[in-house]
Design an enzyme around this catalytic site. Structure first.
Site, short mmCIF file in Angstrom:
data_model
loop_
_atom_site.label_atom_id
_atom_site.label_comp_id
_atom_site.label_asym_id
_atom_site.label_seq_id
_atom_site.Cartn_x
_atom_site.Cartn_y
_atom_site.Cartn_z
N TRP A 22 0.85 -1.29 -0.18
CA TRP A 22 -0.14 0.17 -0.02
C TRP A 22 0.80 1.30 -0.17
O TRP A 22 2.01 1.14 0.69
CB TRP A 22 -0.88 0.04 1.24
N TYR A 55 -5.21 -0.43 -4.30
CA TYR A 55 -4.00 0.44 -4.08
C TYR A 55 -3.50 0.71 -5.75
O TYR A 55 -3.40 -0.05 -6.46
CB TYR A 55 -2.99 -0.61 -3.55
N SER A 153 -11.14 -6.72 7.10
CA SER A 153 -10.35 -5.52 7.48
C SER A 153 -11.07 -4.40 8.01
O SER A 153 -12.16 -4.17 7.70
CB SER A 153 -9.53 -4.97 6.48
N PRO A 208 2.08 -0.69 11.75
CA PRO A 208 2.81 -1.15 13.10
C PRO A 208 3.76 0.01 13.72
O PRO A 208 4.03 0.15 14.78
CB PRO A 208 3.40 -2.48 13.17
#
Length: 337
Positions: A22, A55, A153, A208
């Protein structure tokens, strides 16, 4: 090399550091650089690759397909997604209707150059399509051999429970959820994670490192670094803005001595922190240059001791977002076109 973890309650193992394309592929970096980065990921032991049809309006899938061409297919785990508008963005080029799901999986497989994907994910929850229609379509995609497992998601705890019940009824596995999760964004911990653990669903977490903020490279009161995601007007900049407040950046600087004490880098600390959660199967990382992966993959296998984890939590507690209500505002109430 990278460790592997089971995905949900399934028998499928994925690399706990998963490469995601992405923002970068067909957008932030050129195709040659993207392909070199994927090849570096493979060299470092990453076997799982995550993308989506949306994307770069399908172009990112094509780049990933080209980068993986010639690899032993059985040694890879390829994930993609469906929901956001693609193509000319007509009234049926979005959402989780049966029509869009089947057109999307066929397009994704063609662009990726494969007969199947390991994991096909609902990129968001579709409030305009009956859940029964969506889950029946996913069941048929699995039965046709176009996807081995189904994930979602950014679904809420209640959506996960309803989806898992239908999946069980239709005799396929809902194995994963892909939410945003980091030491700065912890909203899934209150309801999504406990519900997922009960249902045998694990998390494949995106961002993250909080869009790069948890690398420590953004400094309070200073201009953002040239060439960083914060300068990417093609999409990256708007996602990072909420993390660029001085109070957040000041708190993040406190992680540097903690990382040094642990003998690791700040990016490794950030990734190891999310992997410390037993409900997390994989942390998604991206890269605009191959050498960036050399550092982040070393987070695989790092075990943070209790004192280190407590120090991270204490440093970020004033700025970390933990409100479970944030999980209810991610999926649009109406389809985006």
């Amino acid at each position: 090399m990278v460790n592997h973890r089971y995905l949900g309650s399934s028998g499928l193992k994925v690399s706990e550091i998963t490469y995601g394309n992405w923002v970068t592929h067909a957008s932030q970096v050129g195709n040659d650089a993207a392909i070199k980065t994927v090849h570096r990921a493979l060299d470092l032991g990453i076997t799982s690759f995550d993308t989506a049809d949306a994307y770069a309006n399908t172009a990112a899938e094509s780049v990933l397909g080209e980068a993986l061409r010639g690899q032993r297919r059985e040694s890879l785990e390829i994930f993609t997604k469906v929901y956001w508008p693609t193509g000319p963005k007509g009234p049926n080029d979005t959402g989780l209707s049966r029509k869009h799901i089947f057109e999307s999986i066929n397009g994704s497989l063609q662009r990726l150059g494969t007969d199947y994907v390991e994991l096909y994910q609902a990129h968001r929850y579709d409030y305009e399509t009956p859940l029964e229609e969506t889950m029946q379509a996913f069941a048929d995609v699995v039965r046709q051999g176009k996807a081995l497992y189904i994930g979602v998601s950014e679904w809420t705890a209640e959506q996960l429970r309803a989806g898992a019940a239908l999946a069980k009824e239709l005799k396929f596995q809902l194995v994963s959820n892909q939410p945003q999760y980091s030491a700065l964004w912890r909203v899934i911990e209150g309801k999504v994670v406990p519900t997922s653990q009960e249902l045998g669903i694990s998390q494949i977490v995106w961002s993250p490192m909080a869009q790069g903020v948890l690398t420590g490279k953004y400094l309070p009161g200073q201009p953002v670094p040239a060439g960083s995601r914060a300068t990417d007007e093609a999409g990256g900049a708007r996602f990072i803005q909420d993390f660029l407040r001085d109070e957040v950046l000041t708190a993040v600087q406190k992680l540097k001595p903690i990382a040094e004490q642990a003998g690791i880098t700040v990016p490794q600390l950030a990734i190891a922190w999310v992997l410390h959660n037993p409900n997390v199967s994989a942390a998604l990382v991206g890269a605009s240059r191959p050498e960036q992966l050399d550092d982040t993959v070393k987070a695989s296998g790092i075990v943070l001791d209790d004192d280190t984890k407590a120090a991270i939590d204490e440093a970020l507690a004033p700025v970390a977002v933990t409100d479970v209500e944030e999980t209810y505002s991610v999926s649009p109430k109406t389809r985006v076109v």
